[in-house]
Motif scaffolding. Structure first.
Motif, PDB file in Angstrom:
ATOM      1  N   GLN A  30     -12.387   5.996  26.927  1.00 41.12           N
ATOM      2  CA  GLN A  30     -13.384   5.207  26.310  1.00 41.12           C
ATOM      3  C   GLN A  30     -13.526   3.971  26.995  1.00 41.12           C
ATOM      4  N   TRP A  31     -13.260   3.968  28.355  1.00 43.62           N
ATOM      5  CA  TRP A  31     -13.467   2.936  29.312  1.00 43.62           C
ATOM      6  C   TRP A  31     -14.815   3.087  29.701  1.00 43.62           C
ATOM      7  N   LYS A  32     -15.432   1.960  30.181  1.00 43.63           N
ATOM      8  CA  LYS A  32     -16.866   2.113  30.921  1.00 43.63           C
ATOM      9  C   LYS A  32     -16.471   2.196  32.359  1.00 43.63           C
ATOM     10  N   VAL A  33     -17.139   3.006  33.028  1.00 43.69           N
ATOM     11  CA  VAL A  33     -16.817   3.530  34.340  1.00 43.69           C
ATOM     12  C   VAL A  33     -17.863   3.239  35.238  1.00 43.69           C
ATOM     13  N   THR A  34     -17.881   2.610  36.407  1.00 50.22           N
ATOM     14  CA  THR A  34     -18.912   2.546  37.397  1.00 50.22           C
ATOM     15  C   THR A  34     -17.933   3.125  38.660  1.00 50.22           C
ATOM     16  N   ALA A  35     -18.634   4.182  39.183  1.00 50.35           N
ATOM     17  CA  ALA A  35     -18.265   4.974  40.297  1.00 50.35           C
ATOM     18  C   ALA A  35     -19.047   4.665  41.510  1.00 50.35           C
ATOM     19  N   HIS A  36     -18.398   4.315  42.569  1.00 50.64           N
ATOM     20  CA  HIS A  36     -19.003   4.124  43.746  1.00 50.64           C
ATOM     21  C   HIS A  36     -19.018   5.261  44.713  1.00 50.64           C
ATOM     22  N   PHE A  37     -20.030   5.720  45.441  1.00 49.81           N
ATOM     23  CA  PHE A  37     -20.016   6.900  46.235  1.00 49.81           C
ATOM     24  C   PHE A  37     -20.839   6.820  47.532  1.00 49.81           C
TER      25      PHE A  37
END
Length: 243
Positions: A30-37
């Motif tokens: 239940q973490w909020k995730v920001t994923a770079h790509f």
């Protein structure tokens, strides 16, 4: 231990095989995730369709010369994150004998300098919040001087492992930083081994006698980049099957 109410993680290099597994675990917790790509968006999009807690940032570190980098980084990444996991890994398949200035600088800029600039910016917010975790993922080849076609990659990862002396002050603010040296893992990179490099010969060098699986590596990443890590900082840890 103080744990922030809203848990947010930034994963640099989130579209990698290991990155995908790390994202899944964070979301389950239940973490909020920001994923770079930079590319390979398909798997990330498939995950995002199932949750509102995944945000995507497209940014190609290889194009660093085309921008005012620090301003662009500030615009893209300047938010409050409780944890940063750096999985960026550009490999140019250059060995020591055939490398050149351009290749070395590109590897250093992509794998070392840009991630450091991002972390330098974000650690200030962690210190203000009295909680943070930073994990830079490196490669076991740093220990051996890099493979035949990965000198530039491991040189840049060696530089990335240089933890600033400031970590001693950060620790007092419950901001912990570590490096994780990852061994041979069953990912796309190792599946594309050249025909003249036999996997069996490489595996003989590993005491456990097999590759790691992405889920295994992801589990260790989670341990070091969440509240489960309450005391480890300033360390370089090998996850390499005994190499």
């Amino acid at each position: 231990m103080k744990i922030t109410k809203s848990r947010n993680v930034l994963i640099l290099g989130g579209s990698s095989d290991i990155g995908i597994e790390v994202i899944r675990i964070f979301l389950k917790r239940q973490w909020k995730v920001t994923a770079h790509f930079s590319k390979n968006k398909k798997k990330l999009e498939n995950i995002r369709r199932k949750t509102k807690d995944l945000n995507l940032i497209k940014f190609n570190f290889l194009n660093y010369k085309n921008y005012n980098v620090e301003k662009l980084i500030k615009r893209k990444f300047n938010k409050k994150y409780d944890s940063v996991v750096n999985l960026v890994g550009y490999i140019d398949n250059k060995g020591f004998e055939n490398t050149n200035l351009k290749s070395i600088l590109k590897s250093l800029a992509t794998n070392t300098i840009l991630p450091i600039l991002i972390e330098k910016m974000l650690v200030k917010k962690m210190l203000n919040n009295n909680w943070g975790r930073i994990l830079n993922c490196s490669g076991i080849g740093v220990k051996f001087g890099g493979g035949k076609n990965s000198y530039n990659y491991h040189l840049s990862k060696h530089c990335l492992e240089f933890i600033p002396n400031s970590y001693k002050f950060w620790a007092k603010k419950n901001v912990l930083i570590n490096n994780l040296r990852i061994g041979v893992t069953n990912t796309k990179i190792h599946k594309r081994m050249k025909k003249n490099i036999k996997k069996s010969e490489r595996l003989k060098l590993i005491p456990i006698n097999r590759m790691a699986e992405p889920k295994e590596i992801a589990a260790y990443i989670i341990d070091l980049s969440t509240e489960k890590n309450s005391y480890i900082t300033g360390q370089t840890i090998n996850i390499s099957g005994g190499e």
